[in-house]
Design an enzyme around this catalytic site. Sequence first.
Site, PDB file in Angstrom:
ATOM      1  N   ARG A  37      19.418  35.943  65.063  1.00  0.00           N
ATOM      2  CA  ARG A  37      17.963  35.855  65.240  1.00  0.00           C
ATOM      3  C   ARG A  37      17.495  36.599  66.492  1.00  0.00           C
ATOM      4  NH1 ARG A  37      13.685  31.787  66.567  1.00  0.00           N
ATOM      5  NH2 ARG A  37      12.073  32.024  64.964  1.00  0.00           N
ATOM      6  N   MET A  63       6.541  34.854  63.968  1.00  0.00           N
ATOM      7  CA  MET A  63       7.840  34.641  63.336  1.00  0.00           C
ATOM      8  C   MET A  63       8.029  33.133  63.215  1.00  0.00           C
ATOM      9  SD  MET A  63      11.364  36.030  64.975  1.00  0.00           S
ATOM     10  CE  MET A  63      12.969  35.846  64.220  1.00  0.00           C
ATOM     11  N   SER A  64       8.170  32.644  61.994  1.00  0.00           N
ATOM     12  CA  SER A  64       8.240  31.201  61.772  1.00  0.00           C
ATOM     13  C   SER A  64       9.447  30.576  62.464  1.00  0.00           C
ATOM     14  CB  SER A  64       8.324  30.900  60.270  1.00  0.00           C
ATOM     15  OG  SER A  64       7.153  31.286  59.610  1.00  0.00           O
ATOM     16  N   GLN A  65       9.319  29.294  62.794  1.00  0.00           N
ATOM     17  CA  GLN A  65      10.435  28.574  63.384  1.00  0.00           C
ATOM     18  C   GLN A  65      11.585  28.477  62.373  1.00  0.00           C
ATOM     19  OE1 GLN A  65       7.378  27.344  62.673  1.00  0.00           O
ATOM     20  NE2 GLN A  65       7.408  25.102  62.438  1.00  0.00           N
TER      21      GLN A  65
END
Length: 217
Positions: A37, A63-65
């Site tokens: 990530r 950017m999503s968790q």
Amino acid sequence: MTDSEAERAERAAFILSLRRRGIRDLAVLRALEMVPRGLFVDPTLRRHAYEDVALPIACGQTMSQPSLVALMTEALALNAEHTVLEIGTGSGYQAAVLSHLAAQVVTMDRYRALVGEAQTRFQVLGLRNVAAFVGDGTQGLPGRAPYDRIMITAATGEVPRALVDQLKPGGVLIAPIGAPREVQKLRRFIKDGGNLEASDLMDVRFVPLVAGVAALL
């Protein structure tokens, strides 16, 4: 501890945290473990790469968790023969995760800059089953249809008809439904004939799905 050992330890703790948040699909957890990530976040935010938080990216997007990425991926119920369409490439992280679970991932975004950066990351990781395009997400990519699965990573009041038409019968579509800047419902749809049968998963907040292609970015 070397950098590689620290990275492995960081990823192991990351996967454990996802399990504690209720992610049980081992294939999904393995896919998340395989994607670094840190490669997808701004270098100034690298220390937050494996925290369960949403992070800003270029073009005013987010950017999503990781827990949400995992939940949405799990809800798709993927297998190695599926072709997936993702609407909203963003950093490319979600598409990279999907690439470890599906036969082919087609991802698109209205921002050329985001697509270009994502393509570079896919090349660095050697992901040959991901194709990224600049385009209008509300229209999908009919030239590559039909799709077994579709994931929309931007909020929309309703699923665009073009995407319903590009989904195979019995296919699954995941999308946040609701108004921008408000709490939306993440919904899982199954295509039955020409219609979609919906079930709610959770409350979420996503940037809006915007028609067209960005003129400047």
